[in-house]
Scaffold this motif. Structure first.
Motif, PDB file in Angstrom:
ATOM      1  N   THR A   1      11.979  10.008   1.877  1.00 35.81           N
ATOM      2  CA  THR A   1      10.642  10.449   1.480  1.00 35.81           C
ATOM      3  C   THR A   1       9.494   9.643   2.068  1.00 35.81           C
ATOM      4  O   THR A   1       8.373  10.140   2.116  1.00 35.81           O
ATOM      5  CB  THR A   1      10.492  10.409  -0.052  1.00 35.81           C
ATOM      6  OG1 THR A   1      10.711   9.061  -0.505  1.00 35.81           O
ATOM      7  CG2 THR A   1      11.477  11.352  -0.726  1.00 35.81           C
ATOM      8  N   HIS A   2       9.758   8.392   2.469  1.00 34.32           N
ATOM      9  CA  HIS A   2       8.669   7.521   2.908  1.00 34.32           C
ATOM     10  C   HIS A   2       9.048   6.705   4.139  1.00 34.32           C
ATOM     11  O   HIS A   2      10.194   6.269   4.271  1.00 34.32           O
ATOM     12  CB  HIS A   2       8.267   6.551   1.786  1.00 34.32           C
ATOM     13  CG  HIS A   2       7.495   7.196   0.700  1.00 34.32           C
ATOM     14  ND1 HIS A   2       8.060   8.056  -0.206  1.00 34.32           N
ATOM     15  CD2 HIS A   2       6.180   7.123   0.384  1.00 34.32           C
ATOM     16  CE1 HIS A   2       7.132   8.486  -1.042  1.00 34.32           C
ATOM     17  NE2 HIS A   2       5.984   7.935  -0.708  1.00 34.32           N
ATOM     18  N   HIS A   3       8.074   6.508   4.996  1.00 33.22           N
ATOM     19  CA  HIS A   3       8.223   5.563   6.109  1.00 33.22           C
ATOM     20  C   HIS A   3       7.847   4.193   5.551  1.00 33.22           C
ATOM     21  O   HIS A   3       6.732   3.992   5.068  1.00 33.22           O
ATOM     22  CB  HIS A   3       7.311   5.937   7.278  1.00 33.22           C
ATOM     23  CG  HIS A   3       7.296   4.904   8.345  1.00 33.22           C
ATOM     24  ND1 HIS A   3       8.337   4.740   9.225  1.00 33.22           N
ATOM     25  CD2 HIS A   3       6.386   3.949   8.645  1.00 33.22           C
ATOM     26  CE1 HIS A   3       8.060   3.731  10.028  1.00 33.22           C
ATOM     27  NE2 HIS A   3       6.882   3.237   9.699  1.00 33.22           N
TER      28      HIS A   3
ATOM     29  N   SER B   1       3.444   9.454   2.050  1.00 34.96           N
ATOM     30  CA  SER B   1       4.715   9.395   2.771  1.00 34.96           C
ATOM     31  C   SER B   1       4.936   8.043   3.450  1.00 34.96           C
ATOM     32  O   SER B   1       5.779   7.911   4.326  1.00 34.96           O
ATOM     33  CB  SER B   1       4.788  10.515   3.807  1.00 34.96           C
ATOM     34  OG  SER B   1       3.757  10.347   4.762  1.00 34.96           O
ATOM     35  N   THR B   2       4.159   7.020   3.034  1.00 39.72           N
ATOM     36  CA  THR B   2       4.284   5.692   3.626  1.00 39.72           C
ATOM     37  C   THR B   2       4.283   4.616   2.543  1.00 39.72           C
ATOM     38  O   THR B   2       3.690   4.788   1.477  1.00 39.72           O
ATOM     39  CB  THR B   2       3.134   5.383   4.603  1.00 39.72           C
ATOM     40  OG1 THR B   2       1.892   5.459   3.888  1.00 39.72           O
ATOM     41  CG2 THR B   2       3.129   6.347   5.779  1.00 39.72           C
ATOM     42  N   LEU B   3       4.945   3.528   2.856  1.00 41.01           N
ATOM     43  CA  LEU B   3       4.909   2.330   2.029  1.00 41.01           C
ATOM     44  C   LEU B   3       4.788   1.151   2.982  1.00 41.01           C
ATOM     45  O   LEU B   3       5.693   0.885   3.761  1.00 41.01           O
ATOM     46  CB  LEU B   3       6.187   2.190   1.174  1.00 41.01           C
ATOM     47  CG  LEU B   3       6.320   0.893   0.368  1.00 41.01           C
ATOM     48  CD1 LEU B   3       5.172   0.738  -0.629  1.00 41.01           C
ATOM     49  CD2 LEU B   3       7.675   0.840  -0.337  1.00 41.01           C
ATOM     50  N   ALA B   4       3.639   0.496   2.966  1.00 41.59           N
ATOM     51  CA  ALA B   4       3.388  -0.654   3.838  1.00 41.59           C
ATOM     52  C   ALA B   4       3.362  -1.918   2.990  1.00 41.59           C
ATOM     53  O   ALA B   4       2.628  -1.988   1.991  1.00 41.59           O
ATOM     54  CB  ALA B   4       2.060  -0.478   4.567  1.00 41.59           C
ATOM     55  N   VAL B   5       4.157  -2.897   3.386  1.00 40.49           N
ATOM     56  CA  VAL B   5       4.262  -4.159   2.648  1.00 40.49           C
ATOM     57  C   VAL B   5       3.797  -5.278   3.569  1.00 40.49           C
ATOM     58  O   VAL B   5       4.238  -5.383   4.707  1.00 40.49           O
ATOM     59  CB  VAL B   5       5.708  -4.402   2.170  1.00 40.49           C
ATOM     60  CG1 VAL B   5       5.806  -5.707   1.388  1.00 40.49           C
ATOM     61  CG2 VAL B   5       6.201  -3.221   1.326  1.00 40.49           C
TER      62      VAL B   5
ATOM     63  N   ALA C   1      14.692  -7.671   4.357  1.00 43.72           N
ATOM     64  CA  ALA C   1      14.073  -7.141   3.141  1.00 43.72           C
ATOM     65  C   ALA C   1      13.581  -5.711   3.380  1.00 43.72           C
ATOM     66  O   ALA C   1      13.772  -4.825   2.539  1.00 43.72           O
ATOM     67  CB  ALA C   1      12.924  -8.044   2.693  1.00 43.72           C
ATOM     68  N   GLU C   2      12.972  -5.492   4.528  1.00 43.17           N
ATOM     69  CA  GLU C   2      12.483  -4.161   4.884  1.00 43.17           C
ATOM     70  C   GLU C   2      13.635  -3.151   4.896  1.00 43.17           C
ATOM     71  O   GLU C   2      13.507  -2.042   4.368  1.00 43.17           O
ATOM     72  CB  GLU C   2      11.806  -4.212   6.248  1.00 43.17           C
ATOM     73  CG  GLU C   2      11.316  -2.871   6.747  1.00 43.17           C
ATOM     74  CD  GLU C   2      10.751  -2.973   8.147  1.00 43.17           C
ATOM     75  OE1 GLU C   2       9.621  -2.492   8.355  1.00 43.17           O
ATOM     76  OE2 GLU C   2      11.436  -3.526   9.041  1.00 43.17           O
TER      77      GLU C   2
ATOM     78  N   LEU D   1       0.875  -1.176   0.000  1.00 45.40           N
ATOM     79  CA  LEU D   1       0.000   0.000   0.000  1.00 45.40           C
ATOM     80  C   LEU D   1       0.907   1.219   0.000  1.00 45.40           C
ATOM     81  O   LEU D   1       1.708   1.406   0.925  1.00 45.40           O
ATOM     82  CB  LEU D   1      -0.904   0.004   1.229  1.00 45.40           C
ATOM     83  CG  LEU D   1      -1.824   1.209   1.398  1.00 45.40           C
ATOM     84  CD1 LEU D   1      -2.798   1.326   0.237  1.00 45.40           C
ATOM     85  CD2 LEU D   1      -2.575   1.115   2.716  1.00 45.40           C
ATOM     86  N   LEU D   2       0.801   2.028  -1.031  1.00 47.42           N
ATOM     87  CA  LEU D   2       1.630   3.214  -1.180  1.00 47.42           C
ATOM     88  C   LEU D   2       0.816   4.444  -0.834  1.00 47.42           C
ATOM     89  O   LEU D   2      -0.234   4.694  -1.417  1.00 47.42           O
ATOM     90  CB  LEU D   2       2.151   3.303  -2.620  1.00 47.42           C
ATOM     91  CG  LEU D   2       2.997   4.519  -2.966  1.00 47.42           C
ATOM     92  CD1 LEU D   2       4.264   4.562  -2.111  1.00 47.42           C
ATOM     93  CD2 LEU D   2       3.338   4.503  -4.459  1.00 47.42           C
ATOM     94  N   GLY D   3       1.306   5.205   0.140  1.00 49.70           N
ATOM     95  CA  GLY D   3       0.687   6.471   0.502  1.00 49.70           C
ATOM     96  C   GLY D   3       1.614   7.617   0.131  1.00 49.70           C
ATOM     97  O   GLY D   3       2.688   7.413  -0.436  1.00 49.70           O
TER      98      GLY D   3
END
Length: 101
Positions: free
Chosen positions: A66-68, A32-36, A55-56, A28-30
């Motif tokens: 730019t992103h958490h 300022s966030t990227l959740a895998v 991997a993280e 899920l790309l926001g």
């Protein structure tokens, strides 16, 4: 960051870390966030959690300015369906024969 950027980084972070218990990986790309999210057939053990953490870290290295970035492991037994959450996109999905009713 574009979806292509996210997909490339996530896919690269999975090199030599895919195993048979991974049913799918979604992201899920926001702004300022990227959740895998890793969907695992088995309860993740310490080794699997370590591999996901590694991997993280690789993905964080690409986007730390730019992103958490967060990677999570979710136990999702094979008898349960794989469902994307709102806004998520697939990175990989393993083949699974249809469940018999």
């Amino acid at each position: 960051m574009t979806h292509a950027d996210a997909l490339f980084s996530i896919t690269r972070s999975l090199w030599d870390r895919l195993s048979a218990d991974i049913r799918g990986v979604a992201y899920l790309l926001g702004e300022s966030t990227l959740a895998v999210r890793f969907m695992l057939a088995n309860e993740p053990d310490e080794m699997r959690l370590g591999m996901i953490s590694d991997a993280e870290t690789e993905c964080i290295a690409d986007f730390w300015q730019t992103h958490h970035v967060s990677y999570i492991a979710e136990h999702l037994p094979s008898h349960l369906p794989r469902v994307l959450r709102p806004g998520e996109r697939w990175v990989i999905v393993r083949y699974e024969p249809p469940l018999s009713v």
